[in-house]
Motif scaffolding. Structure first.
Motif, PDB file in Angstrom:
ATOM      1  N   VAL B 312      41.598  54.229  34.245  1.00 28.99           N
ATOM      2  CA  VAL B 312      41.192  52.869  33.855  1.00 28.99           C
ATOM      3  C   VAL B 312      40.070  52.421  34.784  1.00 28.99           C
ATOM      4  CG1 VAL B 312      41.904  50.461  33.578  1.00 28.99           C
ATOM      5  CG2 VAL B 312      43.536  52.307  33.092  1.00 28.99           C
ATOM      6  N   LEU B 313      38.954  52.051  34.207  1.00 31.58           N
ATOM      7  CA  LEU B 313      37.869  51.491  35.006  1.00 31.58           C
ATOM      8  C   LEU B 313      38.004  49.966  35.005  1.00 31.58           C
ATOM      9  CD1 LEU B 313      34.853  53.761  34.025  1.00 31.58           C
ATOM     10  CD2 LEU B 313      36.533  54.029  35.863  1.00 31.58           C
ATOM     11  N   ALA B 314      38.287  49.444  36.183  1.00 31.67           N
ATOM     12  CA  ALA B 314      38.462  47.988  36.335  1.00 31.67           C
ATOM     13  C   ALA B 314      37.540  47.521  37.441  1.00 31.67           C
ATOM     14  CB  ALA B 314      39.922  47.665  36.656  1.00 31.67           C
ATOM     15  N   THR B 315      36.324  48.030  37.388  1.00 29.85           N
ATOM     16  CA  THR B 315      35.364  47.811  38.468  1.00 29.85           C
ATOM     17  C   THR B 315      34.510  46.573  38.234  1.00 29.85           C
ATOM     18  OG1 THR B 315      34.282  49.633  37.316  1.00 29.85           O
ATOM     19  CG2 THR B 315      35.101  50.051  39.502  1.00 29.85           C
ATOM     20  N   GLY B 316      34.949  45.751  37.299  1.00 31.85           N
ATOM     21  CA  GLY B 316      34.186  44.532  37.060  1.00 31.85           C
ATOM     22  C   GLY B 316      33.492  44.616  35.720  1.00 31.85           C
ATOM     23  N   MET B 317      33.603  43.544  34.928  1.00 29.80           N
ATOM     24  CA  MET B 317      32.985  43.576  33.601  1.00 29.80           C
ATOM     25  C   MET B 317      31.480  43.520  33.698  1.00 29.80           C
ATOM     26  SD  MET B 317      33.369  39.786  32.222  1.00 29.80           S
ATOM     27  CE  MET B 317      31.782  40.023  31.479  1.00 29.80           C
TER      28      MET B 317
END
Lengths: 620, 620
Positions: B312-317
């Protein structure tokens, strides 16, 4: 801290079931309104005697700060009349708004909110045969200083270019916390940063009372972390909430010690408490003229002088450890320590351990030592009240602190109030049936213990755990497993046992029996909390305060005279500006409200005439 | 992160007032029951066409995972029929239980709980003239794997001597957290530990999905701590709650950045999240055969290989910063950086600063620089939508996220669902009236800005902030003060401005104007989130995913085709086992539920046929 007992099933006639629906509910409502109307008339006339007449001859009025600036129970019509007359009609409840009314067993229980000149309040009345049996008035918020919550919460940011401050929240936070004793004096100094001091600190913070909490441990929660390896709270989650920030709804029923420690540490941070870790109070003196304390503390090795107006001792309701003076202690070659210094059982793997005592700490430590492969003997000196944790949950906690209660809309704050609404004088009668039921249900368990030689009791008047806790805070064990070990002989038992002396290699009992030991643990309890005052301030002040805790029931270890409230706890003492805070999680949570309101009122210069300030009693 | 816009007033016809009492409420209930009865009959017959017939010709059915294992909106009767037919009757809502029904402006809004073969769900339907206009079905819990909360919470301690384990909670906690990649592989690796990754982590933890969150910063919350000194959240507290643990009721309306950072850090601890700080993901490859990722991470300087099933990439929208290639950048003697690297204004006291851009970051940074005594010029390249924070609170947030809403019983979880129940296709129509009202109310404010030369807009179709946010996540500023500075000339403005080149000493514009500068800040926005995938995995994977965010509205920076959901967010992508998580606090909180359920179902081997997997669209 793991020894907190819990209120009993029979504590409340408030029905939590749907029984009271329909016409019953209407009836209850009519009964409530009829009495309240008579109350309103008498109160409006300002006649103390008229209001007292609405009570049973032996009725009770318990007040939590709202009227008396004290925790006080007036017992019987004439005490009620005297109290009302003295405090004056401005302090009496008015604008009463009923939130629930239910009838069970001929008693109508009415819960309500109200106002007086100073406070918004909550109350609970029990009515029967047209009269009031018990009445609780409790202070909730100061009318002039409501809590800054909900619509009153602060904005946090003054958005807008004209409001830009060179200091941000963090700058101000650090400055405030670090500046105590230099830039600013705390109005309140709380000595002891366990859950008691922390919960009180959170309430003071919300009320805008400058308060500093100090604690000797490096991190908040270390009070729990440092305890034995397998410890989990003996009280279930519904009982354990801190003020304002309830646990999430998947929190375990019994918190592991390190988990509750992490919670407390986080709580200190997110509630923005001013908390100095690694800080010890060395001495304190009170200057009556200026009305301030001078307290020398050592923080990370450096001394600092603090000058708070109020000093709260929250160092644990267990006072200073009782370590009996046993002959031969100097020649014993093994380890000797009080239960409070038990380093954990891992140190004694394969060793012989003797534990003196048979209450909570003794059982916990015996279990811990056994778990670590020590050879353990418990010396029981007198009878002990044992009750299984599960049975307590089922028979006593259920209606107030459980998932059932939550589903019935009874959250812990309401539960706390319901429990507080039962005057201590009659609490034993409310509790006894639950413990009779437990005794019946766990018959085999108790028989097995007795067969192993264990001396059991259920309290002086068979009223069980909570009364024993309130009267003497000792003499019981909430069983989470060690009793089975005793019954099975895994933990060896000598009972009754009187220690005569220590030898080089062990313990000699009065009956001549000798027990080899590598370690002797004295689980021999604690003194009264005023011992902390003797240590920090002086013996004179400790004596002026007198004994803390206990109701004055004239049962073992709770000498009279009857006080009807816990001595010196959460209320004014005979020593100006000195306060004692503590108790189990439920008590710390609930009574911190009243202590924080007393302190806030004093900060704001509100007149706080204390009604019926209790005498001090030295009796140990 | 401070740029989160908010839904509008007109988002919901659910009346929160008492208007709908009495006969109105009965009518609403009758309307609801009549339609639901017809639905139940058609559903029981298993006829997709029959169910679709109960909708308006242009009606909508939005499904959040419950039926489609996707986030999908079926638009119009025939799409609804096709969707229902494909997923089959086992996935359709049944056992519908109405929790509220209210009629306003001819629309009856029904909120309900329900079941299908796999999920317990919640839904909202809007009915008019006997037909359904909009229908929302949302997955709440897996029937086979309900959340371990309330009565299902774990015991925590297995009290009893026979259950004593040599490992306690802390031992297990450390072992689990430290052992990832050695003893155990995380089923899910969440890259990015801001509020998005943390909230998702909390949901996965509750569902028992082994998940590890990694973040490059030393402490959770540093994403906020490192931002500019005076920053407070632009969104109010009611909008900002994390899952499961709401803020206490005195939390400030606008959290100061360090306070929200401390909250997040504490949240990670008390929710028992497995979180590696100071950890960066260096590379990732997917092995289709084994269905696992191989991710190399560096933790405190040491490499470790992780083999999660899902990434999951949750590095910022906001994706990778857009730093335009300006001629002369190499010869400019001052500092140049993207807004994301702005070190805070204190460094530029008394200096000349030029900020390229006029959206949120540009305003924040201009305000910060001005506050610190810099000489600041903003270069506006194109029109910007400005809306005052207060006006947003009053006109758009009120009914869903406010003290009013809370007092009406609408907590954030319900508010999230209500907001989600409006299909994106018609959201602009719901939003426009609120922004028309704001434009009217703040007329003078906007006139002052225009007088200063600022180019304003209200979005492509005058639908305001939230649509702009959903379509392009740029082009607006939620004003917390900087606009006044622009209007007053405290922040100088050049508009329109096109940067031609940098000189040794400043910026030269296309119209020949030259601006001296010690620092040039490019507040020029960010690329799409799939840029993170290009960086971590490879360009091919990023291309297969395509653009993230945007609805396909064919308005500026949101090229078509229409998708009706946010592209690639919180739902399956064209790349197996790769997911994108993010958005503002409301979206992160709400959509983390659906993402966590999708992952849990896969962990448990539940069949998860994805209906209408979206195509990828490369368009930048």
């Amino acid at each position: 801290m793991s020894t907190d007992p819990i209120p009993a099933d029979a504590t409340t006639p408030v029905s939590t079931t749907a029984e009271a629906a329909g016409t019953d509910a209407q009836d209850a409502s009519q009964v409530a309104n009829a009495w309240l109307q008579r109350y309103a008339q008498a109160a409006a006339a300002g006649e103390a005697a008229g209001v007292a007449e609405l009570f049973e001859e032996e009725g009770f009025w318990r007040d939590l700060v709202a009227m008396t600036w004290n925790l006080h129970t007036a017992e019987g019509r004439s005490q009620i009349r005297d109290m009302l007359a003295e405090v004056g009609p401005g302090a009496w409840p008015r604008d009463i708004d009923v939130t629930s009314a239910e009838t069970a067993d001929g008693v109508t229980t009415v819960m309500f909110t109200y106002l007086n000149d100073t406070f918004t309040g909550k109350g609970i009345a029990r009515l029967r045969d047209g009269s009031c049996w018990t009445f609780l008035s409790s202070a909730q918020e100061l009318v002039a200083h409501p809590e800054p919550k909900g619509r009153r919460r602060i904005l946090g940011a003054e958005h807008g270019a004209n409001n830009m401050s060179p200091e941000n929240w963090l700058d101000r936070r650090i400055k405030r916390q670090e500046g105590f004793g230099i830039d600013e004096q705390p109005y309140v100094l709380v000595v002891g940063g366990g859950q008691g001091g922390i919960g009180l600190g959170a309430r003071l913070r919300r009320l805008g009372v400058p308060a500093l909490i100090i604690d000797k441990h490096p991190r908040p929660g270390d009070q729990w972390r440092n305890r034995y390896h397998s410890l989990c709270l003996h009280d279930p989650v519904w009982y354990d909430h801190m003020p304002y920030l309830p646990f999430p709804d998947d929190w375990p029923v019994f918190s592991p010690k390190d988990k509750i420690a992490d919670w407390l540490e986080s709580y200190v941070k997110v509630m923005e408490l001013d908390y100095w870790s690694s800080t010890e109070a060395k001495s304190a003196t009170y200057d009556e003229e200026s009305g301030t304390w001078t307290v020398t503390v050592t923080r990370d090795g450096e001394d600092r002088i603090l000058k708070p107006t109020h000093l709260v001792l929250a160092t644990g309701m267990s006072g200073i450890p009782n370590l009996p003076d046993v002959p031969g202690a100097d020649r014993f070659r093994g380890d000797i320590h009080h239960s409070s210094k038990h380093p954990g059982g891992a140190k004694y793997r394969g060793k012989k351990a003797v534990v003196v005592g048979s209450n909570n700490s003794a059982h916990d430590i015996c279990g811990d030592l056994w778990e670590n492969g020590a050879d353990v003997t418990m010396l029981q000196r007198s009878s002990t009240h044992i009750v299984k944790s599960d049975s307590l949950m089922t028979h006593t906690l259920g209606p107030l602190y459980s998932e059932d209660a939550v589903e019935a809309g009874i959250y812990h704050d309401t539960a706390d109030l319901i429990f507080a609404s039962i005057p201590y004088r009659i609490l034993a009668d409310f509790q006894r049936p639950a413990f009779d039921a437990i005794r019946q249900q766990d018959k085999e368990f108790y028989e097995a213990l007795e067969k192993a030689g264990f001396m059991l009791d259920f309290g002086a008047d068979d009223s069980g755990l909570f009364l024993k806790y309130l009267r003497r805070a000792s003499g019981y064990y909430i069983d989470i497993g060690a009793s089975d070990l005793v019954a099975r002989g895994e933990i060896k038992l000598v009972s009754p046992a009187v220690v005569a002396e220590l030898t080089e290699t062990g313990v000699k009992l009065e009956d001549g029996q000798e027990l080899e030991a590598d370690v002797v643990v004295f689980a021999t309890g604690y003194g009264s909390m005023n011992g902390w005052a003797a240590q920090l301030i002086d013996q004179d002040v400790a004596d002026r305060v007198g004994k803390c805790w206990g109701l004055g029931s004239d049962t073992p270890k709770d000498p009279g005279p009857w006080e009807g409230e816990l001595r010196n706890m959460w209320k004014p003492t005979q020593v100006e500006n000195l306060w004692f805070h503590g108790g189990n999680l439920h008590q710390s949570r609930h009574y911190s409200r009243y202590l924080s309101l007393q302190l806030k009122a004093r900060l704001e210069g509100i007149d706080t005439p204390v009604y019926a300030l209790a005498e001090s009693h030295h009796i140990e």
